[in-house]
Structures are given as C-alpha cells and as structure tokens.
Design an enzyme around this catalytic site. Structure first.
Site, PDB file in Angstrom:
ATOM      1  N   ASP A 206      32.914  36.064   3.695  1.00 44.02           N
ATOM      2  CA  ASP A 206      32.055  36.531   2.075  1.00 44.02           C
ATOM      3  C   ASP A 206      32.952  35.423   1.021  1.00 44.02           C
ATOM      4  O   ASP A 206      32.890  36.398  -0.769  1.00 44.02           O
ATOM      5  CB  ASP A 206      31.824  37.681   2.092  1.00 44.02           C
ATOM      6  CG  ASP A 206      30.741  37.710   1.009  1.00 44.02           C
ATOM      7  OD1 ASP A 206      29.916  36.915   0.411  1.00 44.02           O
ATOM      8  OD2 ASP A 206      30.583  38.537  -0.093  1.00 44.02           O
TER       9      ASP A 206
ATOM     10  N   GLY B 286      26.232  42.853  -9.542  1.00 45.16           N
ATOM     11  CA  GLY B 286      26.141  41.527 -10.758  1.00 45.16           C
ATOM     12  C   GLY B 286      28.267  42.181 -10.926  1.00 45.16           C
ATOM     13  O   GLY B 286      28.795  40.945 -10.728  1.00 45.16           O
ATOM     14  N   ASN B 287      28.476  42.087 -10.119  1.00 48.20           N
ATOM     15  CA  ASN B 287      30.518  42.894 -10.447  1.00 48.20           C
ATOM     16  C   ASN B 287      30.571  41.384  -9.031  1.00 48.20           C
ATOM     17  O   ASN B 287      31.795  41.084  -9.039  1.00 48.20           O
ATOM     18  CB  ASN B 287      31.412  44.168  -9.848  1.00 48.20           C
ATOM     19  CG  ASN B 287      31.321  44.559 -11.393  1.00 48.20           C
ATOM     20  OD1 ASN B 287      31.052  46.141 -11.321  1.00 48.20           O
ATOM     21  ND2 ASN B 287      31.810  43.874 -12.065  1.00 48.20           N
ATOM     22  N   SER B 288      30.080  41.345  -8.039  1.00 44.60           N
ATOM     23  CA  SER B 288      30.581  40.489  -6.659  1.00 44.60           C
ATOM     24  C   SER B 288      30.916  39.192  -7.387  1.00 44.60           C
ATOM     25  O   SER B 288      30.372  38.802  -8.052  1.00 44.60           O
ATOM     26  CB  SER B 288      29.067  40.637  -5.933  1.00 44.60           C
ATOM     27  OG  SER B 288      28.983  41.776  -5.164  1.00 44.60           O
TER      28      SER B 288
ATOM     29  N   HIS C 287      27.262  35.471  -0.966  1.00 48.27           N
ATOM     30  CA  HIS C 287      26.396  36.553  -1.031  1.00 48.27           C
ATOM     31  C   HIS C 287      25.793  36.391  -2.223  1.00 48.27           C
ATOM     32  O   HIS C 287      24.936  36.560  -2.706  1.00 48.27           O
ATOM     33  CB  HIS C 287      26.858  38.056   0.451  1.00 48.27           C
ATOM     34  CG  HIS C 287      27.084  38.960  -1.022  1.00 48.27           C
ATOM     35  ND1 HIS C 287      28.716  39.093  -1.239  1.00 48.27           N
ATOM     36  CD2 HIS C 287      26.305  39.319  -2.618  1.00 48.27           C
ATOM     37  CE1 HIS C 287      28.811  39.900  -2.382  1.00 48.27           C
ATOM     38  NE2 HIS C 287      27.285  40.454  -3.088  1.00 48.27           N
TER      39      HIS C 287
END
Length: 206
Positions: free
Chosen positions: A85, A158-160, A54
């Site tokens: 994902d 932003g951690n993804s 994503h």
C-alpha cells in the site's frame, strides 16, 4: 520537585512543537481521487513524494500535490505497490526539503509517537500516542506478510500516507489504516525504504 516537573514538561512540549513544525514543512496533501484527499511526505530533495497506494485512483497517472504554504504542483505517479500500500510520486522540482527517516527496527512498545496528516480535511493536524504493538500482517502478494506498527495515536480519513514520527522528529512509519475502531496501523520506515530503493534502482511500469 513540582517546579522541576513543570519545567521539564514545558521543555518537552516546546521540543514537540518544534519537531511538528519541521515535519509539516515536508508534509503535503495528495489529491489522488475525485473526492477526498490523503497525505504524503517529501522523501528526497529531488522531488520524490511517498504516500499510500489507496490514496490514488487506479488509473490516475498524475495527481495534485499541495504544500503547507498552499503551493500546488502536479506530480507524476512513478510507481505503486498495492501489497504494501505504497506509491511514489515525482515532482518536477529541485532542492525541496525532505523528511528525516528514522529506523523503525529500533522502535519499542510504549514509545511516544506522533501522527501528522489531514484528518477529515483538517490540514496539518497532529495526534499523539504510543506504540502499542509491533506485529505483522498477512498479504495476498509474494511477500505473504509484512511488519506493521500499531499505535493508539488517533487517525481518520485524510491521515493515510502521512508520517508516524518519533520523539526525535524522525519518520518511523507511514500511517495507513484504522483497525478495531481506535488502533492506527502504520507501515514501518524500513518497508518504505525498501520500496523506494526498488523503484530508484528500477522504475516500475504503471
């Protein structure tokens, strides 16, 4: 006793700082959309980078990857799997420093973990917490369900795609989402290993 406790605490803090520094060297920023960015990790020395699906726009075939030293390299989107994902990128580089991947099957509830990424654009930020639950999540794909790790390590946009790291400095998960407002969800490293192995054996068509 107080002096011993203080000494042990300082040793633990020093070890934590050292492992975070090591992970940051393998952490990248992935600019996969027109607005915003996510995180990613160097998975292998031959330039494979793992991130969340994503983080990327649907039709993008190349993305910009930025290393901790601000070096920027264009990466090819090699494969992606919306069900878990995950997405795999390929850099045209040689001999880059990869992360050490741990065994997520060995995780236990209550274990200390660190989440590292770029929350709200703050690069290489670290939060800590514990493994609060080892569960599974339903999917709309053929797997029907996948294992997930829930932690109270604070996550934000932003951690993804960034790593969930154990106290030994091993990546045991890929941070993916927030649920319930304060619980982070990560994909176990075993799921990531299986995804990468499937791509390496038979590269997926975009």
């Amino acid at each position: 006793e107080a002096a011993v406790a203080k000494l042990l605490d300082s040793v633990v803090q020093a070890q934590a700082s050292e492992l975070v520094e090591q992970i940051v060297e393998c952490l990248v920023t992935v600019q996969g959309r027109r607005m915003g960015a996510g995180a990613g990790i160097v998975w292998s020395a031959d330039g494979l980078v793992l991130t969340n699906n994503h983080v990327l726009s649907r039709r993008r075939e190349h993305v910009l990857v930025t290393f901790a030293d601000d070096e920027q390299i264009e990466a090819e989107v090699l494969a992606r799997d919306p069900e878990v994902d995950l997405a795999l990128l390929r850099l045209d580089v040689e001999d880059v420093l990869p992360v050490t991947v741990g065994d997520s099957a060995a995780l236990r509830v209550g274990e200390l973990v660190y989440a590292i990424g770029h929350p709200w654009g703050q690069r290489n930020a670290v939060t800590s917490g514990i493994v609060s639950h080892l569960a599974s999540a339903q999917t709309r794909g053929p797997r029907k369900h996948i294992p997930v790790i829930r932690t109270d390590a604070r996550l934000a946009p932003g951690n993804s795609g960034g790593p969930l790291v154990n106290a030994a400095g091993e990546v045991v998960g890929i941070n993916t989402m927030i649920v319930g407002g304060d619980q982070g969800v990560a994909l176990p490293s075993e799921v990531a290993k299986a995804f990468v192995a499937s791509v390496v054996r038979q590269p997926a068509a975009l």
